[in-house]
Design a protein around this motif. Structure first.
Motif, PDB file in Angstrom:
ATOM      1  N   HIS A  91     -17.870 -16.586  -5.728  1.00  0.00           N
ATOM      2  CA  HIS A  91     -17.508 -17.464  -5.283  1.00  0.00           C
ATOM      3  C   HIS A  91     -17.447 -18.919  -4.830  1.00  0.00           C
ATOM      4  N   ASP A  92     -19.118 -18.835  -5.155  1.00  0.00           N
ATOM      5  CA  ASP A  92     -19.815 -19.904  -4.878  1.00  0.00           C
ATOM      6  C   ASP A  92     -19.199 -21.863  -6.244  1.00  0.00           C
ATOM      7  N   LYS A  93     -19.037 -20.186  -7.153  1.00  0.00           N
ATOM      8  CA  LYS A  93     -19.043 -20.766  -8.559  1.00  0.00           C
ATOM      9  C   LYS A  93     -17.880 -21.207  -8.743  1.00  0.00           C
ATOM     10  N   TRP A  94     -16.720 -19.993  -8.179  1.00  0.00           N
ATOM     11  CA  TRP A  94     -15.476 -21.417  -8.184  1.00  0.00           C
ATOM     12  C   TRP A  94     -14.430 -22.206  -6.971  1.00  0.00           C
ATOM     13  N   LEU A  95     -14.867 -21.223  -6.075  1.00  0.00           N
ATOM     14  CA  LEU A  95     -14.192 -21.742  -5.201  1.00  0.00           C
ATOM     15  C   LEU A  95     -14.772 -23.311  -3.944  1.00  0.00           C
ATOM     16  N   LEU A  96     -16.465 -22.991  -4.025  1.00  0.00           N
ATOM     17  CA  LEU A  96     -16.947 -23.715  -3.005  1.00  0.00           C
ATOM     18  C   LEU A  96     -16.983 -25.976  -3.631  1.00  0.00           C
ATOM     19  N   ARG A  97     -15.745 -25.526  -2.172  1.00  0.00           N
ATOM     20  CA  ARG A  97     -16.127 -27.278  -3.094  1.00  0.00           C
ATOM     21  C   ARG A  97     -16.331 -28.116  -1.852  1.00  0.00           C
ATOM     22  N   SER A  98     -16.308 -29.443  -1.694  1.00  0.00           N
ATOM     23  CA  SER A  98     -17.764 -30.306  -0.300  1.00  0.00           C
ATOM     24  C   SER A  98     -15.996 -30.274   0.882  1.00  0.00           C
ATOM     25  N   ALA A  99     -15.201 -29.727   1.178  1.00  0.00           N
ATOM     26  CA  ALA A  99     -14.380 -30.392   2.218  1.00  0.00           C
ATOM     27  C   ALA A  99     -14.579 -31.365   2.978  1.00  0.00           C
ATOM     28  N   CYS A 100     -13.924 -32.595   2.694  1.00  0.00           N
ATOM     29  CA  CYS A 100     -13.672 -33.103   3.855  1.00  0.00           C
ATOM     30  C   CYS A 100     -13.655 -33.001   5.314  1.00  0.00           C
ATOM     31  N   LEU A 101     -12.500 -32.155   5.841  1.00  0.00           N
ATOM     32  CA  LEU A 101     -12.983 -31.847   7.022  1.00  0.00           C
ATOM     33  C   LEU A 101     -14.262 -30.401   7.543  1.00  0.00           C
ATOM     34  N   THR A 137       1.225  -1.237   0.351  1.00  0.00           N
ATOM     35  CA  THR A 137       0.189  -0.033  -0.195  1.00  0.00           C
ATOM     36  C   THR A 137       0.962   1.411  -0.156  1.00  0.00           C
ATOM     37  N   LYS A 138       2.069   1.144  -0.079  1.00  0.00           N
ATOM     38  CA  LYS A 138       3.248   2.113   0.661  1.00  0.00           C
ATOM     39  C   LYS A 138       3.816   2.528  -0.951  1.00  0.00           C
ATOM     40  N   MET A 139       3.533   1.545  -2.018  1.00  0.00           N
ATOM     41  CA  MET A 139       3.697   1.781  -3.321  1.00  0.00           C
ATOM     42  C   MET A 139       2.263   2.027  -4.353  1.00  0.00           C
ATOM     43  N   VAL A 140       0.995   1.883  -4.147  1.00  0.00           N
ATOM     44  CA  VAL A 140       0.041   1.498  -4.851  1.00  0.00           C
ATOM     45  C   VAL A 140      -1.258   1.687  -4.194  1.00  0.00           C
ATOM     46  N   ASP A 141      -2.246   2.291  -5.153  1.00  0.00           N
ATOM     47  CA  ASP A 141      -3.633   2.233  -4.408  1.00  0.00           C
ATOM     48  C   ASP A 141      -3.915   0.786  -4.844  1.00  0.00           C
ATOM     49  N   PHE A 142      -5.243   0.537  -3.618  1.00  0.00           N
ATOM     50  CA  PHE A 142      -5.529  -0.418  -3.485  1.00  0.00           C
ATOM     51  C   PHE A 142      -7.363  -0.965  -3.452  1.00  0.00           C
ATOM     52  N   THR A 143      -7.862  -1.293  -4.857  1.00  0.00           N
ATOM     53  CA  THR A 143      -9.733  -1.590  -4.250  1.00  0.00           C
ATOM     54  C   THR A 143     -10.034  -2.379  -3.248  1.00  0.00           C
ATOM     55  N   GLN A 144     -11.713  -1.768  -2.599  1.00  0.00           N
ATOM     56  CA  GLN A 144     -11.574  -2.230  -1.420  1.00  0.00           C
ATOM     57  C   GLN A 144     -11.292  -4.021  -2.081  1.00  0.00           C
ATOM     58  N   PRO A 145     -11.485  -4.482  -0.804  1.00  0.00           N
ATOM     59  CA  PRO A 145     -11.598  -6.176  -0.339  1.00  0.00           C
ATOM     60  C   PRO A 145     -12.423  -6.606  -1.154  1.00  0.00           C
ATOM     61  N   TYR A 146     -12.059  -8.042  -2.190  1.00  0.00           N
ATOM     62  CA  TYR A 146     -13.551  -8.782  -2.676  1.00  0.00           C
ATOM     63  C   TYR A 146     -13.187  -9.938  -1.968  1.00  0.00           C
ATOM     64  N   ILE A 147     -12.311 -10.153  -1.154  1.00  0.00           N
ATOM     65  CA  ILE A 147     -12.076 -11.341   0.063  1.00  0.00           C
ATOM     66  C   ILE A 147     -11.087 -11.228   0.806  1.00  0.00           C
ATOM     67  N   GLY A 185     -25.338  -9.707  -3.388  1.00  0.00           N
ATOM     68  CA  GLY A 185     -24.929 -11.184  -4.230  1.00  0.00           C
ATOM     69  C   GLY A 185     -24.024 -11.706  -5.493  1.00  0.00           C
ATOM     70  N   ASP A 186     -23.938 -10.791  -6.051  1.00  0.00           N
ATOM     71  CA  ASP A 186     -22.792 -11.482  -7.310  1.00  0.00           C
ATOM     72  C   ASP A 186     -21.485 -12.135  -6.685  1.00  0.00           C
ATOM     73  N   LEU A 187     -21.263 -11.206  -5.554  1.00  0.00           N
ATOM     74  CA  LEU A 187     -20.057 -11.487  -5.185  1.00  0.00           C
ATOM     75  C   LEU A 187     -20.121 -12.880  -4.600  1.00  0.00           C
ATOM     76  N   GLN A 188     -20.532 -13.028  -3.546  1.00  0.00           N
ATOM     77  CA  GLN A 188     -20.982 -14.368  -3.425  1.00  0.00           C
ATOM     78  C   GLN A 188     -20.694 -15.855  -4.305  1.00  0.00           C
ATOM     79  N   LYS A 189     -22.407 -15.454  -5.337  1.00  0.00           N
ATOM     80  CA  LYS A 189     -22.699 -15.971  -6.504  1.00  0.00           C
ATOM     81  C   LYS A 189     -21.027 -16.576  -7.390  1.00  0.00           C
TER      82      LYS A 189
END
Length: 741
Positions: free
Chosen positions: A608-618, A356-366, A602-606
């Motif tokens: 997320h679920d499309k790419w990252l939702l997995r049935s973790a065994c633990l 952040t001392k070098m550039v500007d960041f957007t709002q965190p999306y995750i 709710g678009d951000l959650q959709k």
């Protein structure tokens, strides 16, 4: 532009401006050509909404000298902001303006010639020069000239510089000018030590309709303000009070009060170069479609969705960053934005203090903080699982308190409660039964003394809390699959010596070294999830690692198909991912707004679920081994209970001593009491305490009645003896000593 620019030259310059990014245009031009610039800009469509035009004092001079301004000319400068040198109102200024009006009457078709602030300063300048010359002559100085041999030029030169002379006393006159201190039509006229006019200030003018309106002031002292400078100069500056109202509302070009953005993406055909880090692991976040220039993944789709929400088009081109053999450094990618190699960066880039001392960041999306992943093993329930909820110390202290409370209640109830009396063996059994039956609230013995009930109420409350905690812990142990691990969190890693793994290119390495204090020699760089899994399986003693540290977003994917590992403890950093852009880039702000809008609808959650939702065994039905309940969690309860027991025993002892003192004083003669030994008194006291209270009271009452009857008998005998003696003394019959009287 050149001082005498043609219409074609002005048009070419304005077309170049229209193709550029900025929509804030500052105009500083010759007064004769100023209005021509705005006329051409009007024809090019550059005087509409979205533009900001700032003109220097040339425009305010034109407006003041041509009042009223022709409507056909004001249409070309609607919404323009210009500046006018501020001159405070005074009687001297009003008289001069009146004389000027009379002097220039009929000079123009619309009336007298307008008077501008520059004209007022010109008038004061003549007077200042007159003051300086007066002082110059009073000092005895004369105006003399001399020739300068340096200006002698070869023959044939047409400039004839050799005819110029030098004013010999020029330095003295200049010094007198700087020392002028007078009050003119513009107000106080004097110079500072830096040879600037004192208290320079400007009026800020907004061209609206057929005229203009003042929207504020500016001065060195007060900055922007809606109050005139002379109203603020005697007061201390209070920036907080003016923060919300530095200027009046502005009517911008396009007849709108909405503040323009001030920039657009240039129409020069240049595309923004957006760097995309290509890692060799976790392609669900960012990946390049083989054989194409197309990119996909969670981060890419979030960026595309946010760009589509912007109210303007963003021309861009994704450029891969990395060598496809190892994970690239996100910090290096961010640094290349500062050098101009990239115009932005999109991907799994963590927002850190260094970046952040070098550039500007957007709002965190995750959100994605660092976590510890370590191997775990299942803990099966044993035949002695019912002992697991409490530690040995907790079991021991609880058992001691059961016995202690039972003994206290027996002491308090023994003299008044028949259920706590009888042979010693029966009393011991009764006390033990009473103590442990309170665990299930099934004790049958009643407490009749006030102190006994007081102790029992507090103890039953302690038993309730202990029972509830035991039940909850045992339920968790028996119904939820337990996992055990020698690693308890980041704290146990700091104190250990085993190697620790991290993802190559991650900021985790610097964080662990600089912030946590882990030696760099213990850190092992890993590229792929497979490498990390193999290193964890080997363990620290077989060339592997004891734990793997990375961001939670990665670890959720890592654990989705690896049931032998789990996250240990909590996140020990609070970070997030964002898109990086150069300092003060409007894209960072606008994309942040778009990301927040996506999170709300709710678009951000959709995505997320499309790419990252997995049935973790633990992820469900398992947890790390439950921490056993120890004495530290209950010592407060036991302390209260113990204090109540000792308080009740103390009060009971005081009561017994008072009763025994009263009893002994009634039963034993004081002389005998004082001569008895201490051991006999102790045995007597213990015998008294062991007796039933009703028996003691009955015996005391009977003794009191006997004493009363004895007193009555003695008194009666005394009375009878006294009566017989008086009778003999008064009788006429006297005894002779040998027979009855």
């Amino acid at each position: 532009m050149s001082p005498e620019a043609t219409e074609e030259e002005i048009t070419n310059v304005l077309v170049q401006v229209a193709l550029a990014e900025s929509r804030v245009i500052v105009v500083h031009i010759n007064i004769l050509w100023g209005l021509k610039v705005f006329d051409i800009a009007k024809r090019l469509g550059m005087m509409g909404s979205g533009y900001v035009w700032l003109a220097t004092t040339f425009l305010s001079g034109i407006l003041e000298m041509n009042t009223p301004f022709p409507p056909e000319l004001t249409n070309n400068i609607q919404g323009v902001i210009t500046f006018r040198v501020y001159t405070p109102d005074s009687e001297l200024k009003r008289r001069f303006a009146s004389k000027w009006k009379n002097l220039t009457q009929g000079e123009t078709a619309n009336g007298p010639l307008g008077l501008s602030a520059l004209g007022l300063y010109a008038y004061d300048t003549v007077f200042a020069l007159a003051h300086a010359l007066g002082a110059f002559f009073k000092q005895g100085k004369r105006i003399t000239f001399s020739r300068d041999p340096k200006l002698s030029l070869p023959q044939g030169d047409h400039l004839r510089l050799d005819t110029l002379n030098i004013f010999n006393e020029g330095n003295f006159l200049r010094q007198n000018i700087y020392e002028v201190n007078m009050t003119g039509v513009t107000g106080t006229f004097r110079y500072t030590s830096d040879r600037d006019l004192v208290n320079p200030s400007y009026e800020i003018i907004n061209v609206v309709g057929t005229g203009f309106r003042r929207i504020g002031y500016w001065s060195n002292y007060s900055g922007l303000s809606v109050d005139p400078p002379e109203a603020l100069s005697p007061k201390p500056v209070n920036n907080s009070s003016r923060a919300g109202k530095t200027l009046l509302p502005v009517i911008w070009p396009g007849d709108t009060t909405q503040k323009p953005r001030g920039w657009v993406f240039p129409n020069s055909g240049r595309l923004l170069k957006i760097g995309v880090p290509i890692s060799v692991s976790y392609h669900e976040f960012v990946s390049q479609v083989p054989g194409t220039d197309t990119f996909e993944g969670f981060c890419i789709e979030v960026f595309l969705a946010a760009v589509n929400l912007l109210p303007y088009a963003v021309p861009y081109k994704f450029i891969p960053f990395g060598d496809d053999r190892s994970n690239p450094s996100a910090t290096e990618l961010v640094r290349l934005i500062t050098t101009g190699e990239f115009d932005g960066a999109v991907g799994d880039i963590t927002i850190t203090t260094e970046r952040t001392k070098m550039v500007d960041f957007t709002q965190p999306y995750i959100e994605s903080g660092l976590v510890v992943v370590a191997p775990v093993k299942k803990s099966d329930s044993s035949a002695w699982a019912f002992l697991a909820p409490f530690t040995p110390m907790m079991w021991a202290v609880t058992a001691i308190f059961f016995l202690f409370v039972g003994a206290v209640v027996w002491i308090l109830e023994h003299r008044v409660n028949d259920e706590f009396r009888g042979p010693p063996k029966q009393q011991i059994v009764t006390t033990l039964w009473f103590s442990f039956s309170t665990m299930f609230f099934s004790h049958r013995e009643n407490t009749v003394s006030t102190l006994g009930r007081f102790v029992l109420i507090i103890w039953l409350f302690v038993v309730l809390i202990v029972n509830s905690s035991y039940t909850a812990s045992l339920t968790s142990i028996l119904t939820v699959q337990q996992l055990s691990s020698p690693i308890k969190g980041i704290e146990s890693l700091v104190n250990g010596k085993d190697p620790i793994g991290y993802t190559e290119g991650s900021f985790a390495k610097n964080y662990l070294i600089q912030e946590i204090g882990i030696n760099e020699s213990r850190l092992v760089a890993l590229n792929t999830p497979e490498e990390a899994a193999n290193a964890l399986k080997k363990g620290p003693h077989n060339g592997g690692i004891c734990a793997y540290i990375d961001e939670r977003a990665y670890m959720e994917l890592f654990l989705s198909s690896r049931c032998d590992f789990t996250i240990i403890g909590q996140e020990f950093t609070r970070d997030g991912w964002g898109f990086a852009f150069p300092r003060d880039s409007p894209l960072a702000i606008d994309l942040s707004t778009a990301i927040l809008e996506m999170a709300e609808n709710g678009d951000l959650q959709k995505i997320h679920d499309k790419w990252l939702l997995r049935s973790a065994c633990l992820s469900q039905g398992t947890k790390l081994e439950v921490e056993r309940l120890n004495l530290k969690s209950f010592w407060g309860l036991y302390l209260i209970c113990g204090f109540a027991c000792f308080l009740a025993l103390f009060i009971y002892l005081i009561q017994m001593l008072r009763q025994y003192s009263k009893h002994s004083s009634e039963e034993i003669h004081p002389a005998a009491q004082s001569s008895s030994s201490g051991s006999s008194r102790l045995r007597s006291f213990l015998s008294f305490v062991d007796e039933k209270e009703e028996t003691v009271k009955h015996r005391s009452k009977r003794r009191q009645m006997e004493m009363n009857s004895c007193r009555n008998g003695v008194v009666g005998s005394s009375i009878s003896f006294s009566s017989n003696k008086d009778y003999a003394r008064s009788s006429p019959y006297k005894s002779d000593g040998g027979g009855d009287a």
